[in-house]
Design a protein around this motif. Sequence first.
Motif, short mmCIF file in Angstrom:
data_model
loop_
_atom_site.label_atom_id
_atom_site.label_comp_id
_atom_site.label_asym_id
_atom_site.label_seq_id
_atom_site.Cartn_x
_atom_site.Cartn_y
_atom_site.Cartn_z
N GLU A 276 -30.47 -92.35 31.45
CA GLU A 276 -30.07 -92.90 30.16
C GLU A 276 -29.70 -91.78 29.19
OE1 GLU A 276 -29.92 -96.18 29.39
OE2 GLU A 276 -30.52 -96.72 31.45
N ILE A 277 -28.68 -92.01 28.40
CA ILE A 277 -28.30 -91.09 27.32
C ILE A 277 -29.24 -91.30 26.15
CG2 ILE A 277 -26.49 -90.58 25.63
CD1 ILE A 277 -24.45 -91.25 27.83
N VAL A 278 -29.76 -90.21 25.61
CA VAL A 278 -30.73 -90.29 24.52
C VAL A 278 -30.04 -90.27 23.16
CG1 VAL A 278 -32.68 -89.10 23.44
CG2 VAL A 278 -32.51 -89.21 25.94
N ASP A 279 -29.00 -89.49 23.01
CA ASP A 279 -28.32 -89.32 21.73
C ASP A 279 -26.93 -88.76 22.02
OD1 ASP A 279 -27.79 -89.29 19.04
OD2 ASP A 279 -29.17 -87.68 18.53
N GLY A 280 -26.10 -88.70 21.00
CA GLY A 280 -24.78 -88.11 21.21
C GLY A 280 -23.86 -88.33 20.03
N THR A 281 -22.76 -87.58 20.02
CA THR A 281 -21.74 -87.71 18.98
C THR A 281 -20.36 -87.77 19.62
OG1 THR A 281 -21.52 -85.31 18.74
CG2 THR A 281 -23.10 -86.41 17.29
N ASP A 322 -25.35 -91.29 17.24
CA ASP A 322 -26.41 -92.13 17.83
C ASP A 322 -25.93 -92.81 19.11
OD1 ASP A 322 -28.08 -91.42 15.73
OD2 ASP A 322 -27.44 -93.12 14.51
N ALA A 323 -25.53 -92.01 20.08
CA ALA A 323 -25.00 -92.55 21.32
C ALA A 323 -26.10 -93.16 22.19
CB ALA A 323 -24.28 -91.46 22.10
N THR A 324 -25.72 -94.19 22.90
CA THR A 324 -26.55 -94.77 23.96
C THR A 324 -25.66 -95.00 25.16
OG1 THR A 324 -26.14 -97.01 23.13
CG2 THR A 324 -28.14 -95.90 22.36
N GLY A 325 -26.24 -95.05 26.34
CA GLY A 325 -25.45 -95.29 27.53
C GLY A 325 -26.08 -94.67 28.76
N THR A 326 -25.26 -94.38 29.75
CA THR A 326 -25.75 -93.83 31.01
C THR A 326 -24.85 -92.70 31.48
OG1 THR A 326 -24.47 -95.43 32.31
CG2 THR A 326 -26.72 -96.06 31.71
N TYR A 327 -25.42 -91.86 32.37
CA TYR A 327 -24.66 -90.75 32.94
C TYR A 327 -25.07 -90.56 34.40
CZ TYR A 327 -28.92 -87.96 32.73
OH TYR A 327 -30.19 -87.49 32.94
N ASP A 328 -24.14 -89.92 35.14
CA ASP A 328 -24.42 -89.57 36.52
C ASP A 328 -23.59 -88.32 36.82
OD1 ASP A 328 -24.58 -89.24 39.27
OD2 ASP A 328 -24.52 -91.40 39.70
N THR A 329 -24.23 -87.15 36.76
CA THR A 329 -23.48 -85.91 36.93
C THR A 329 -23.06 -85.70 38.39
OG1 THR A 329 -25.58 -84.71 37.12
CG2 THR A 329 -24.52 -84.77 34.95
N SER A 438 -20.26 -85.23 22.93
CA SER A 438 -21.46 -84.53 23.40
C SER A 438 -22.58 -85.55 23.48
CB SER A 438 -21.85 -83.40 22.46
OG SER A 438 -20.89 -82.37 22.46
N VAL A 439 -23.30 -85.56 24.61
CA VAL A 439 -24.42 -86.48 24.75
C VAL A 439 -25.66 -85.72 25.20
CG1 VAL A 439 -22.99 -88.50 25.19
CG2 VAL A 439 -23.71 -87.08 27.11
N ALA A 440 -26.80 -86.11 24.63
CA ALA A 440 -28.08 -85.50 24.98
C ALA A 440 -28.75 -86.32 26.08
CB ALA A 440 -28.98 -85.43 23.76
N LEU A 441 -29.33 -85.60 27.06
CA LEU A 441 -29.94 -86.26 28.20
C LEU A 441 -31.46 -86.28 28.13
CD1 LEU A 441 -27.72 -84.64 30.99
CD2 LEU A 441 -27.18 -86.53 29.43
N SER A 442 -32.00 -85.63 27.10
CA SER A 442 -33.46 -85.63 26.93
C SER A 442 -33.79 -85.57 25.45
CB SER A 442 -34.09 -84.43 27.66
OG SER A 442 -33.63 -83.21 27.09
N ASP A 443 -35.02 -85.94 25.12
CA ASP A 443 -35.42 -85.98 23.72
C ASP A 443 -35.42 -84.60 23.06
OD1 ASP A 443 -35.78 -88.73 23.64
OD2 ASP A 443 -37.83 -88.61 24.40
#
Length: 537
Positions: A276-281, A322-329, A438-443
Amino acid sequence: MPVRRRRSTALAAAVATAAALGATALATLGGATTASAAESPLSDYELTWGIKQSYRTYVGMFGSFTASEGATQAAGNGAFTFTDGTGTYDTTAHTVDLGFKGRLVSASAAHHFEVTLTDVRFDSGAGEITADVTAVDTSGATPVKKGDDVPLATVDVTREMTGMATTLTTEAGEYLGSADYAGAAGDPLTVAKKTQPSTEPTTGPSGEPSTEPSTEPTDPEPTDPDPTDPDPTDPAPTDPEPTAPETTPGPQDPSPTASTSASPSVPASAAPTKGEIVDGTLGWGVKESFRSYVVGNIAKGKVTVSGGATQAAGNGAFTFKDATGTYDTDADKLTATFEGAVNFKGHESGGEYGLDLTLSNLKATLDGGTGTLSADVNSLGARTEGVVLADLKAESGDLRAAENVITVDGIAATVTEAGAEVFGNYPAGTALDAVDLSVALSDDARLPDGDGTGTTGGAGGSGGSTGGGTGSAGGAASTIGGTGTTTGGSIGGGSLASTGSDIPGPALGVAAGVAVVAGAGAVFAVRKRRTGAQPAE
């Protein structure tokens, strides 16, 4: 080579005076007896002028410019440069008369106009810019309008001939299609000798490296008429680019987010390859010319952000947070939704707006470097969710996390068919401003500092409010938008439409020239019946 048609007023007067009063005496002296003896030839000059920034914005919205035969246009719908300038310098009056090569065509198939400028000339004695101009109504409804040596602008001539203020003429308004241009400030004008590359360094009188080409050091540089300065020095301006026009801000960097350099060293736990994406712009300016259009003297509107979105200074790009969503690198996939909204209003009449468009709930998807950008759209009260506005293409399909942050900058965006209906005047495939995310993957991950400058308004005090931004223009306007913009499945189209007489374009004198664009016909048809408005004359 441009043919010289007209001499400066000051020089013509000098010739006439010499012929009437002094020809016999000069012949008796047996010296150089003609006024032309005071002239020195000039060559290889360049003229840079943007005409008027709002005119370029208008043409960029509804059509395009084509520069050829020696003319060029700066990137980002910038100013025009005409080359190979030749002419004369009057060493007595310190004036120049120069003609330039280049052909500039501004055209719009949708609005049925085509305006061509050739043989651009600058006469410092008369203080004016002229050109041969042809204006065509491509619908055939009005005759072709042609003129030679049409005065387009008066010029406040300076010694350096850089960044000279210009004022558009009545004739410029007639040919460019807007009577409001008469007497309006044009873009600054620069006339400069082209600097030639030199394989050997040369030095000027002071011992400093010379900016003039070593093969042609004797070309005189013109100055203002000044009888107390019989021997003007060569200021050798080296910057042919004009200064920023009027108070209109220049094109802004559509990327409000920071660079992709690594974040400061901060302890961060390793994120899994998917989750899950934690945050982002997300940084996106929609389109620079659209922002300029909204707050310019055509739409005369404002830009407002809300819900946590910000706008960069100078009517710049937007940042959604305040992004939300998912990622799979591993699979190079990402889906992120961002909070915040931006509202564009313009063409106000009697408390109602012809343009009232809100974009919110932006969502970006990437899969192997390609994807889409969608948003909820509210246009004139008609709301549609999840409209795919743009196709996205990143420079690389590889998604990598650094310090538990995935950053992808400079994602190319082009308008989709659905986006074309929303924006009204951009055909599918038109390039929009690039997207940065840019999205954050951890708190404990730290995002780049990319939330703008804290200002939320558009240019010229046209915005600034962070409240509202719902896209509603009030009861009547919302009703008109609802009944007029959903016909045939159109998603609130006509955002850029205008029936004001200040819109340039020779064809505006006929019904075909009125600015009715995709999806807007019903809106303005209803409004015309209510207000009795007629097409601009």
